[in-house]
Design a protein around this motif. Structure first.
Motif, PDB file in Angstrom:
ATOM      1  N   ALA A   1     -10.765  10.199  -2.704  1.00  0.00           N
ATOM      2  CA  ALA A   1     -11.029   8.927  -2.036  1.00  0.00           C
ATOM      3  C   ALA A   1     -10.978   7.781  -3.043  1.00  0.00           C
ATOM      4  N   HIS A   2     -11.525   8.009  -4.230  1.00  0.00           N
ATOM      5  CA  HIS A   2     -11.491   6.970  -5.262  1.00  0.00           C
ATOM      6  C   HIS A   2     -10.050   6.677  -5.670  1.00  0.00           C
ATOM      7  N   GLY A   3      -9.251   7.718  -5.824  1.00  0.00           N
ATOM      8  CA  GLY A   3      -7.851   7.526  -6.193  1.00  0.00           C
ATOM      9  C   GLY A   3      -7.091   6.735  -5.155  1.00  0.00           C
ATOM     10  N   GLU A   4      -7.401   6.977  -3.898  1.00  0.00           N
ATOM     11  CA  GLU A   4      -6.752   6.230  -2.823  1.00  0.00           C
ATOM     12  C   GLU A   4      -7.163   4.770  -2.859  1.00  0.00           C
ATOM     13  N   GLN A   5      -8.431   4.491  -3.142  1.00  0.00           N
ATOM     14  CA  GLN A   5      -8.928   3.119  -3.195  1.00  0.00           C
ATOM     15  C   GLN A   5      -8.295   2.346  -4.344  1.00  0.00           C
ATOM     16  N   SER A   6      -8.034   3.039  -5.447  1.00  0.00           N
ATOM     17  CA  SER A   6      -7.459   2.355  -6.604  1.00  0.00           C
ATOM     18  C   SER A   6      -5.936   2.410  -6.594  1.00  0.00           C
ATOM     19  N   GLY A   7      -5.371   2.901  -5.504  1.00  0.00           N
ATOM     20  CA  GLY A   7      -3.916   3.026  -5.434  1.00  0.00           C
ATOM     21  C   GLY A   7      -3.406   4.175  -6.280  1.00  0.00           C
ATOM     22  N   GLY A   8      -4.303   5.080  -6.669  1.00  0.00           N
ATOM     23  CA  GLY A   8      -3.906   6.215  -7.483  1.00  0.00           C
ATOM     24  C   GLY A   8      -3.574   5.847  -8.914  1.00  0.00           C
ATOM     25  N   ARG A   9      -3.901   4.641  -9.313  1.00  0.00           N
ATOM     26  CA  ARG A   9      -3.569   4.133 -10.644  1.00  0.00           C
ATOM     27  C   ARG A   9      -4.646   4.507 -11.650  1.00  0.00           C
ATOM     28  N   HIS A  10      -4.220   4.897 -12.835  1.00  0.00           N
ATOM     29  CA  HIS A  10      -5.142   5.177 -13.940  1.00  0.00           C
ATOM     30  C   HIS A  10      -5.116   3.994 -14.889  1.00  0.00           C
ATOM     31  N   GLU A  11      -6.240   3.754 -15.577  1.00  0.00           N
ATOM     32  CA  GLU A  11      -6.262   2.651 -16.517  1.00  0.00           C
ATOM     33  C   GLU A  11      -5.360   2.965 -17.701  1.00  0.00           C
ATOM     34  N   THR A  12      -4.775   1.919 -18.252  1.00  0.00           N
ATOM     35  CA  THR A  12      -3.932   2.083 -19.435  1.00  0.00           C
ATOM     36  C   THR A  12      -4.829   2.297 -20.648  1.00  0.00           C
ATOM     37  N   ARG A  13      -4.237   2.682 -21.735  1.00  0.00           N
ATOM     38  CA  ARG A  13      -4.993   2.858 -22.979  1.00  0.00           C
ATOM     39  C   ARG A  13      -5.641   1.539 -23.381  1.00  0.00           C
ATOM     40  N   GLU A  14      -4.892   0.448 -23.254  1.00  0.00           N
ATOM     41  CA  GLU A  14      -5.435  -0.870 -23.606  1.00  0.00           C
ATOM     42  C   GLU A  14      -6.611  -1.223 -22.700  1.00  0.00           C
ATOM     43  N   GLU A  15      -6.501  -0.971 -21.405  1.00  0.00           N
ATOM     44  CA  GLU A  15      -7.599  -1.230 -20.474  1.00  0.00           C
ATOM     45  C   GLU A  15      -8.819  -0.378 -20.824  1.00  0.00           C
ATOM     46  N   PHE A  16      -8.569   0.878 -21.193  1.00  0.00           N
ATOM     47  CA  PHE A  16      -9.657   1.764 -21.592  1.00  0.00           C
ATOM     48  C   PHE A  16     -10.391   1.218 -22.811  1.00  0.00           C
ATOM     49  N   LEU A  17      -9.640   0.775 -23.815  1.00  0.00           N
ATOM     50  CA  LEU A  17     -10.271   0.258 -25.030  1.00  0.00           C
ATOM     51  C   LEU A  17     -11.052  -1.020 -24.759  1.00  0.00           C
ATOM     52  N   VAL A  18     -10.534  -1.887 -23.912  1.00  0.00           N
ATOM     53  CA  VAL A  18     -11.259  -3.108 -23.538  1.00  0.00           C
ATOM     54  C   VAL A  18     -12.556  -2.726 -22.832  1.00  0.00           C
ATOM     55  N   ARG A  19     -12.479  -1.768 -21.904  1.00  0.00           N
ATOM     56  CA  ARG A  19     -13.677  -1.326 -21.179  1.00  0.00           C
ATOM     57  C   ARG A  19     -14.678  -0.674 -22.122  1.00  0.00           C
ATOM     58  N   ALA A  20     -14.200   0.151 -23.043  1.00  0.00           N
ATOM     59  CA  ALA A  20     -15.095   0.830 -23.986  1.00  0.00           C
ATOM     60  C   ALA A  20     -15.817  -0.177 -24.870  1.00  0.00           C
ATOM     61  N   ARG A  21     -15.082  -1.174 -25.374  1.00  0.00           N
ATOM     62  CA  ARG A  21     -15.710  -2.213 -26.199  1.00  0.00           C
ATOM     63  C   ARG A  21     -16.766  -2.980 -25.408  1.00  0.00           C
ATOM     64  N   ALA A  22     -16.444  -3.313 -24.169  1.00  0.00           N
ATOM     65  CA  ALA A  22     -17.394  -4.049 -23.333  1.00  0.00           C
ATOM     66  C   ALA A  22     -18.644  -3.210 -23.065  1.00  0.00           C
TER      67      ALA A  22
END
Length: 75
Positions: A12-33
């Protein structure tokens, strides 16, 4: 049956997000935050600067470890 429920929720979560995974850059931004926010929240709650980080096992890689080192450097 918890596994079945978990797979249903994950699907259900995958459907809500369009099945998209965060990019490496998005992951690093999220981790820093998350590192910065958790330090700030702890510091505010304790009424003093938090200068150390206790890392949960297995939850990091070199780039995230470097981000934590930068955040806590010089404290």
């Amino acid at each position: 049956a918890w596994r079945d429920e978990l797979f249903v929720l994950a699907g259900a979560h995958g459907e809500q997000s369009g099945g998209r995974h965060e990019t490496r850059e998005e992951f690093l931004v999220r981790a820093r935050a998350e590192l910065a926010d958790s330090r700030r929240i702890l510091s505010e709650g304790l009424g003093r600067d938090v200068r150390f980080l206790c890392w949960p096992g297995g939850g990091y890689d070199d780039e995230v470890f470097d981000a934590a080192a930068e955040l806590y450097a010089g404290t």
